[in-house]
Scaffold this motif. Structure first.
Motif, PDB file in Angstrom:
ATOM      1  N   PRO A   1      -8.742   1.727  -5.665  1.00 27.61           N
ATOM      2  CA  PRO A   1     -10.151   1.516  -5.320  1.00 27.61           C
ATOM      3  C   PRO A   1     -10.956   1.095  -6.553  1.00 27.61           C
ATOM      4  CG  PRO A   1      -9.336   3.588  -4.412  1.00 27.61           C
ATOM      5  CD  PRO A   1      -8.280   3.086  -5.339  1.00 27.61           C
TER       6      PRO A   1
ATOM      7  N   ARG B   1       0.500   6.856   2.089  1.00 25.73           N
ATOM      8  CA  ARG B   1      -0.540   7.859   2.302  1.00 25.73           C
ATOM      9  C   ARG B   1      -1.931   7.347   1.912  1.00 25.73           C
ATOM     10  NH1 ARG B   1       0.191  12.417   5.492  1.00 25.73           N
ATOM     11  NH2 ARG B   1       2.413  12.922   5.466  1.00 25.73           N
ATOM     12  N   SER B   2      -2.055   6.063   1.636  1.00 26.09           N
ATOM     13  CA  SER B   2      -3.337   5.520   1.196  1.00 26.09           C
ATOM     14  C   SER B   2      -4.223   5.168   2.381  1.00 26.09           C
ATOM     15  CB  SER B   2      -3.103   4.271   0.344  1.00 26.09           C
ATOM     16  OG  SER B   2      -2.549   3.233   1.135  1.00 26.09           O
ATOM     17  N   LYS B   3      -5.522   5.022   2.089  1.00 23.31           N
ATOM     18  CA  LYS B   3      -6.460   4.601   3.120  1.00 23.31           C
ATOM     19  C   LYS B   3      -6.131   3.195   3.616  1.00 23.31           C
ATOM     20  CE  LYS B   3     -10.412   7.378   1.610  1.00 23.31           C
ATOM     21  NZ  LYS B   3     -11.808   7.330   1.080  1.00 23.31           N
ATOM     22  N   GLY B   4      -5.657   2.347   2.702  1.00 22.14           N
ATOM     23  CA  GLY B   4      -5.354   0.983   3.082  1.00 22.14           C
ATOM     24  C   GLY B   4      -4.283   0.909   4.160  1.00 22.14           C
TER      25      GLY B   4
ATOM     26  N   GLN C   1      -1.428  11.476  11.763  1.00 19.49           N
ATOM     27  CA  GLN C   1      -0.836  12.392  10.792  1.00 19.49           C
ATOM     28  C   GLN C   1       0.659  12.571  11.046  1.00 19.49           C
ATOM     29  OE1 GLN C   1      -2.691  13.397   8.363  1.00 19.49           O
ATOM     30  NE2 GLN C   1      -1.306  14.810   7.318  1.00 19.49           N
TER      31      GLN C   1
ATOM     32  N   ARG D   1      -3.349   3.408   6.243  1.00 18.58           N
ATOM     33  CA  ARG D   1      -3.856   4.050   7.454  1.00 18.58           C
ATOM     34  C   ARG D   1      -4.728   3.073   8.243  1.00 18.58           C
ATOM     35  NH1 ARG D   1      -4.006   9.894   7.289  1.00 18.58           N
ATOM     36  NH2 ARG D   1      -5.847   9.801   8.637  1.00 18.58           N
ATOM     37  N   ARG D   2      -5.544   2.325   7.523  1.00 14.37           N
ATOM     38  CA  ARG D   2      -6.416   1.367   8.205  1.00 14.37           C
ATOM     39  C   ARG D   2      -5.597   0.225   8.815  1.00 14.37           C
ATOM     40  NH1 ARG D   2     -10.736   1.486   3.202  1.00 14.37           N
ATOM     41  NH2 ARG D   2     -11.824   3.401   3.833  1.00 14.37           N
TER      42      ARG D   2
ATOM     43  N   TRP E   1       0.837  -1.194   0.000  1.00 15.04           N
ATOM     44  CA  TRP E   1       0.000   0.000   0.000  1.00 15.04           C
ATOM     45  C   TRP E   1       0.878   1.253   0.000  1.00 15.04           C
ATOM     46  CZ3 TRP E   1      -4.985  -0.710  -0.808  1.00 15.04           C
ATOM     47  CH2 TRP E   1      -5.570  -1.917  -0.422  1.00 15.04           C
TER      48      TRP E   1
END
Length: 746
Positions: free
Chosen positions: A229, A139-142, A165, A144-145, A136
């Motif tokens: 996505p 800086r991706s949502k993946g 952050q 972060r999750r 990933w």
């Protein structure tokens, strides 16, 4: 793993720089073997301590990666113990007994992943999830999750937004400056042994490894995929089927169009381009959109399946970054900038645009992508895109042949695993056949044409001669659409129809020479007022010259050659020469040879001398000496009788090595062999051998050099007792250019 090996943290403390230093002891069977103070958050320090232990134990220690992993576990445990009761705020600088912040804990968690950057400078992380690995962008949502989930599992609480952050900024810096450089790919990744991996897009991140020996599904591919996505998974492929099953679901007008669509499909699933632009035209209701959706579902399913055409270059770059197959629906017109951008996308190109909310930073993007466009009208007009396009016109669907979507799509979904397996079979077969494929004439997008012919051979499950690229349904259809594209480009040009009409008259008496200004004047005289007032009609000689340069390939395709000379004269004008092409190449992909000419001109009595000079039928009389009429004799220099050849004798076409092998005894036993060559032009450096004719009494062998490698003639040239012919200097220059040994003649 070494039995009895353990690591123990005797003491842990935070220094003034906010780094956790621990007194780490290594034990083997409960005996202390090494001890040192290690900065657990520093990769270099962990690696140094692991090497120290391995050297001390001399092979009895675990692998260095395992030791580093245990050190990371100590770091995570110490951080968790020290974080109990922390509020997420960074303590004052210099407090040696401070509590670790949530941001530092997140950074420590990230060190369990592989942090790296790609050649463009973008940072990524490869993390382990359950029994597989995922890649990933940092800086991706993946990602972060992943961090939030792991943090909650370790500490039973959620990290606050500011801590996340702050941690991502540090993680990104570590990936950029401390991590290795590693390329990341979308959907397909080349391997190091001539094959590639295809990402199935499923939740366990499996891939298909395609090689010249076949394909197989692998659970942990040793390559780095990137996912975006809206990327649904491909089905689990099932091998041993044929791609022709797809034809039962789509509206394809004829076998030629089907050969082109299959060629595009097999190219789209390959790891390297160029990729032709598939253009689907047809009236409304001809199932253009359905065909585009099905083709995409076999290679690169996405949500949404089809997009509207982009309004600016940034939109096209975003679409190409997010999906492997770029597909636009219901296109009615292509702006010149979009046509040029699609050309770059097909053969490889890049874009650079300013990063949002930044003054100096740029976003760089470079890619090759398969493209699908569909629309009612013939919206592709510019010659450069037409040269890179496969255009298929879909026919009308009769009402009694239409299928309900609620029946069509479930049947297609049931067949999709078989179709994907057949597509992978074709790709693996093409990889195996590709080294032996040589095209006699290389069209634009020659790499794609070679790949398509290789896939065609693999599907036919035959092993033809290495150079036998003729008699190919794909090449015949490809040549046909290229010829249609030339006419389409001329018709779409504002000056094209008038220019062709003018040149047909002007070139009747020979080449035309003049300036762009002169040609524009002639065109203005011929065109009506409405055409001259059009916005696309050239208003200046420079405008006409630019349009003429764009039309040069199309004009050459229909037999008109345009040459721009050097500037000269008082005004420095450029002289343009336009002439008819004298050596038109065989069309339809050289699927069939042209009719051969006789080795020499026949006499009235049906015989001719091998050197082309008239002679009696009883083969008495001296042979030509090579000086009287341009004939050359290649032998040992001794005079002798010239052979005679019957014009009415048998003629045998040779297109394969086996046919040539059967003819060799006759050719090598003959006292004299007549030689004559047919070529595609007059320059051996640029043009090619088309036919080689070898004549013995009562028989003529015609070798098709577009279907048989001309180098197969080496035994004939080397072993023939005597070769004779007319104007052999010309023929021998082409033989030498083709790699054949040229005899030392008399």
């Amino acid at each position: 793993m070494a039995e009895g090996f353990a690591l123990r943290c005797a003491d842990a403390r935070w220094n003034t720089r906010g780094r956790l230093r621990a007194d780490v002891q290594a034990l083997l069977d409960d005996e202390l073997v090494a001890a040192d103070t290690v900065s657990l958050g520093e990769a270099k320090d962990r690696r140094r301590f692991a090497e120290q232990i391995r050297e001390q134990l001399n092979g009895r220690a675990p692998a260095g990666e395992e030791i580093e992993g245990r050190l990371l576990a100590l770091l995570a445990k110490a951080s968790a113990d020290d974080a109990d009761g922390a509020d997420g705020r960074a303590p004052a600088e210099g407090d040696a007994n401070r509590r670790v912040s949530q941001a530092d804990q997140l950074v420590a968690l990230a060190t369990e992943a592989l942090l790296f950057h790609d050649p463009a400078g973008d940072t990524d992380a490869r993390v382990t999830v359950a029994d597989h690995e995922e890649t990933w962008p940092t800086r991706s949502k993946g990602f972060r999750r992943y961090l939030a989930r792991t943090f909650y599992e370790r500490h039973q609480k959620a990290p606050n937004a500011q801590a996340m952050q702050d941690a991502l900024a540090v993680i990104e810096a570590r990936a950029q400056f401390d991590g290795p450089c590693q390329s990341v790919y979308l959907r397909v990744v080349p391997d190091s042994v001539g094959g590639y991996y295809l990402d199935l897009g499923d939740p366990t991140w499996r891939a298909v490894h395609v090689t010249p020996f076949g394909w197989q599904v692998v659970g942990r591919p040793p390559v780095f995929f990137r996912r975006s996505p809206g990327m649904p998974p491909l089905p689990m492929p099932v091998g041993g089927r044929r791609l022709d099953e797809l034809r039962t679901f789509v509206n394809v007008p004829d076998d030629g169009a089907w050969a082109l669509i299959k060629a595009w499909l097999v190219a789209a699933i390959r790891d390297c381009g160029p990729y032709p632009v598939l253009v689907l035209n047809g009236e409304q209701g001809s199932a253009k959109t359905t065909l585009a959706r099905m083709l995409r579902a076999l290679v690169d399913p996405a949500t949404p399946e089809l997009r509207s055409d982009p309004r600016e270059l940034r939109d096209l770059a975003i679409a190409a970054r997010a999906t492997w197959v770029v597909a636009f629906d219901n296109v009615s017109h292509l702006q010149p900038w979009l046509s040029d951008a699609l050309c770059r996308l097909a053969t490889g190109g890049g874009w650079a645009t300013r990063e949002m909310y930044a003054d100096l930073d740029e976003i760089l993007f470079e890619a090759r992508r398969p493209v699908i466009l569909n629309g009612i009208t013939e919206f592709v007009a510019r010659p450069d895109l037409l040269d890179r396009a496969i255009q298929v016109v879909l026919s009308e669907i009769e009402d009694d042949r239409r299928q309900d979507e609620e029946e069509l799509w479930p049947a297609f979904e049931a067949a999709r695993p078989r179709l994907l397996g057949a597509l992978l079979d074709a790709a693996a077969g093409a990889l195996a056949a590709l080294p032996d494929v040589r095209l006699a004439r290389k069209p634009r997008m020659a790499d794609f044409a070679r790949w398509a012919v290789a896939a065609e051979r693999a599907e036919a499950a035959t092993e033809p001669a290495p150079s036998d690229a003729a008699a190919s349904p794909f090449l015949a259809a490809y040549a046909g659409i290229r010829e249609e594209g030339w006419h389409q480009a001329l018709e779409a040009s504002a000056v094209g129809p008038a220019l062709v009409e003018l040149l047909e008259e002007a070139l009747a008496d020979g080449p035309w020479r003049g300036r762009a200004k002169d040609l524009l004047g002639r065109l203005n005289e011929r065109a009506d007022d409405q055409a001259r007032r059009g916005k696309d009609w050239p208003k200046t000689p420079k405008g006409l010259s630019n349009e003429l340069r764009r039309l040069v390939p199309a004009l050459r395709g229909i037999g008109i050659v345009v040459t721009f000379g050097e500037r000269g004269g008082h005004q420095g004008s450029r002289i343009i020469t336009i002439r008819k092409r004298t050596n038109m190449p065989p069309d339809k992909g050289a699927a069939a040879p042209s009719a051969p000419s006789a080795p020499s001109a026949p006499e009235q009595d049906g015989t001719a001398r091998a050197d082309g000079a008239p002679g009696p039928a009883d083969d008495s009389g001296p042979a030509a000496d090579g000086h009287a009429d341009g004939a050359t004799r290649i032998a040992d220099g001794a005079d002798g009788p010239a052979a005679t050849f019957s014009a009415a004798g048998d003629v045998q076409l040779i297109t394969s090595p086996s046919e040539l092998k059967s003819a060799l005894p006759v050719l090598l036993a003959a006292p004299t062999v007549g030689l004559d060559c047919e070529t595609t032009g007059l320059d051996p450096r640029r043009d090619q051998l088309r036919l080689v004719q070898l004549a013995v009494p009562d028989r003529t062998y015609v070798v098709d050099c577009f279907r048989l490698d001309s180098r197969a003639l080496v035994p004939v040239i080397d072993g023939a007792r005597r070769l004779v012919g007319h104007n052999l200097a010309f023929d021998l220059s082409f033989l030498a250019a083709a790699g054949l040994p040229v005899p030392d003649g008399g």
